[in-house]
Design a protein around this motif. Sequence first.
Motif, PDB file in Angstrom:
ATOM      1  N   TYR A  33       0.827  -1.205   0.000  1.00  0.00           N
ATOM      2  CA  TYR A  33       0.000   0.000   0.000  1.00  0.00           C
ATOM      3  C   TYR A  33       0.864   1.259   0.000  1.00  0.00           C
ATOM      4  O   TYR A  33       0.653   2.168  -0.805  1.00  0.00           O
ATOM      5  N   TRP A  34       1.834   1.320   0.885  1.00  0.00           N
ATOM      6  CA  TRP A  34       2.641   2.532   0.984  1.00  0.00           C
ATOM      7  C   TRP A  34       3.551   2.720  -0.225  1.00  0.00           C
ATOM      8  O   TRP A  34       3.799   3.859  -0.644  1.00  0.00           O
ATOM      9  N   ALA A  35       4.019   1.641  -0.828  1.00  0.00           N
ATOM     10  CA  ALA A  35       4.842   1.769  -2.037  1.00  0.00           C
ATOM     11  C   ALA A  35       4.013   2.302  -3.198  1.00  0.00           C
ATOM     12  O   ALA A  35       4.450   3.200  -3.925  1.00  0.00           O
ATOM     13  N   SER A  36       2.815   1.789  -3.367  1.00  0.00           N
ATOM     14  CA  SER A  36       1.971   2.298  -4.454  1.00  0.00           C
ATOM     15  C   SER A  36       1.522   3.725  -4.169  1.00  0.00           C
ATOM     16  O   SER A  36       1.437   4.551  -5.076  1.00  0.00           O
ATOM     17  N   TYR A  37       1.282   4.043  -2.910  1.00  0.00           N
ATOM     18  CA  TYR A  37       0.902   5.408  -2.552  1.00  0.00           C
ATOM     19  C   TYR A  37       2.039   6.377  -2.891  1.00  0.00           C
ATOM     20  O   TYR A  37       1.823   7.422  -3.502  1.00  0.00           O
ATOM     21  N   ALA A  38       3.257   6.017  -2.510  1.00  0.00           N
ATOM     22  CA  ALA A  38       4.407   6.879  -2.800  1.00  0.00           C
ATOM     23  C   ALA A  38       4.626   7.018  -4.304  1.00  0.00           C
ATOM     24  O   ALA A  38       4.947   8.105  -4.799  1.00  0.00           O
ATOM     25  N   TYR A  39       4.445   5.941  -5.042  1.00  0.00           N
ATOM     26  CA  TYR A  39       4.619   5.990  -6.493  1.00  0.00           C
ATOM     27  C   TYR A  39       3.628   6.963  -7.128  1.00  0.00           C
ATOM     28  O   TYR A  39       4.007   7.799  -7.948  1.00  0.00           O
ATOM     29  N   TYR A  40       2.352   6.876  -6.749  1.00  0.00           N
ATOM     30  CA  TYR A  40       1.357   7.740  -7.370  1.00  0.00           C
ATOM     31  C   TYR A  40       1.487   9.191  -6.934  1.00  0.00           C
ATOM     32  O   TYR A  40       1.175  10.100  -7.695  1.00  0.00           O
ATOM     33  N   VAL A  41       1.952   9.427  -5.722  1.00  0.00           N
ATOM     34  CA  VAL A  41       2.164  10.811  -5.302  1.00  0.00           C
ATOM     35  C   VAL A  41       3.307  11.435  -6.101  1.00  0.00           C
ATOM     36  O   VAL A  41       3.218  12.566  -6.563  1.00  0.00           O
ATOM     37  N   LYS A  42       4.377  10.675  -6.318  1.00  0.00           N
ATOM     38  CA  LYS A  42       5.517  11.207  -7.063  1.00  0.00           C
ATOM     39  C   LYS A  42       5.229  11.313  -8.548  1.00  0.00           C
ATOM     40  O   LYS A  42       5.789  12.163  -9.236  1.00  0.00           O
ATOM     41  N   SER A  43       4.360  10.462  -9.086  1.00  0.00           N
ATOM     42  CA  SER A  43       4.085  10.491 -10.511  1.00  0.00           C
ATOM     43  C   SER A  43       3.047  11.559 -10.878  1.00  0.00           C
ATOM     44  O   SER A  43       2.785  11.770 -12.049  1.00  0.00           O
ATOM     45  N   LYS A  44       2.435  12.170  -9.899  1.00  0.00           N
ATOM     46  CA  LYS A  44       1.432  13.231 -10.094  1.00  0.00           C
ATOM     47  C   LYS A  44       0.222  12.728 -10.887  1.00  0.00           C
ATOM     48  O   LYS A  44      -0.421  13.441 -11.603  1.00  0.00           O
ATOM     49  N   LYS A  45      -0.089  11.441 -10.719  1.00  0.00           N
ATOM     50  CA  LYS A  45      -1.265  10.869 -11.379  1.00  0.00           C
ATOM     51  C   LYS A  45      -2.454  10.792 -10.443  1.00  0.00           C
ATOM     52  O   LYS A  45      -3.438  10.157 -10.739  1.00  0.00           O
ATOM     53  N   VAL A  46      -2.339  11.434  -9.297  1.00  0.00           N
ATOM     54  CA  VAL A  46      -3.409  11.368  -8.311  1.00  0.00           C
ATOM     55  C   VAL A  46      -4.492  12.366  -8.677  1.00  0.00           C
ATOM     56  O   VAL A  46      -4.215  13.508  -9.019  1.00  0.00           O
ATOM     57  N   ILE A  47      -5.717  11.924  -8.599  1.00  0.00           N
ATOM     58  CA  ILE A  47      -6.848  12.785  -8.918  1.00  0.00           C
ATOM     59  C   ILE A  47      -7.565  13.111  -7.610  1.00  0.00           C
ATOM     60  O   ILE A  47      -7.921  12.214  -6.848  1.00  0.00           O
ATOM     61  N   GLU A  48      -7.738  14.369  -7.351  1.00  0.00           N
ATOM     62  CA  GLU A  48      -8.408  14.787  -6.123  1.00  0.00           C
ATOM     63  C   GLU A  48      -9.903  14.646  -6.271  1.00  0.00           C
ATOM     64  O   GLU A  48     -10.459  14.780  -7.335  1.00  0.00           O
ATOM     65  N   GLY A  49     -10.566  14.408  -5.145  1.00  0.00           N
ATOM     66  CA  GLY A  49     -12.022  14.388  -5.192  1.00  0.00           C
ATOM     67  C   GLY A  49     -12.658  13.236  -4.555  1.00  0.00           C
ATOM     68  O   GLY A  49     -12.251  12.296  -4.105  1.00  0.00           O
TER      69      GLY A  49
END
Length: 139
Positions: A123-139
């Motif tokens: 979970y934390w590895a995928s979370y860190a990956y998506y935060v750094k890749s800026k592919k996170v969508i807010e909402g």
Amino acid sequence: MLNKLGVVVGAVVGGLVGYLLSAGNSAAALLIALVGFSAAYIIQQIRRSRAEKLGIVLYDEMHVSIAEKSSLQAFRASVLAISVLIILTVWPTFFNFTIVPPEISEKLYPGLALSLGILGVAYWASYAYYVKSKKVIEG
């Protein structure tokens, strides 16, 4: 058709791996798991190539947002379930009140700890990956 094939492959591989592991044949289970992962990867690549040829978008912003929310809920539910199992197995050790027989609970300790550790790290590895890749969508 390919979606159903992926589900069937996953079910067959899961059943075979579980049976082989319970029978004590870990080498064959590893081999079946590798073949299953390879088959799932090939099925996914075929789906993507067919979708590209037809101009179909498989994953859009809504899919990513739903996947993020569902992964968080799955993480929460899994941590809760693993925590309850750990409490049930550790309870007899500290309180002399047996819910699960001690000989069974002692066999569960390594698996429970490993599953909780793998779940948290994944979970934390995928979370860190998506935060750094800026592919996170807010909402």
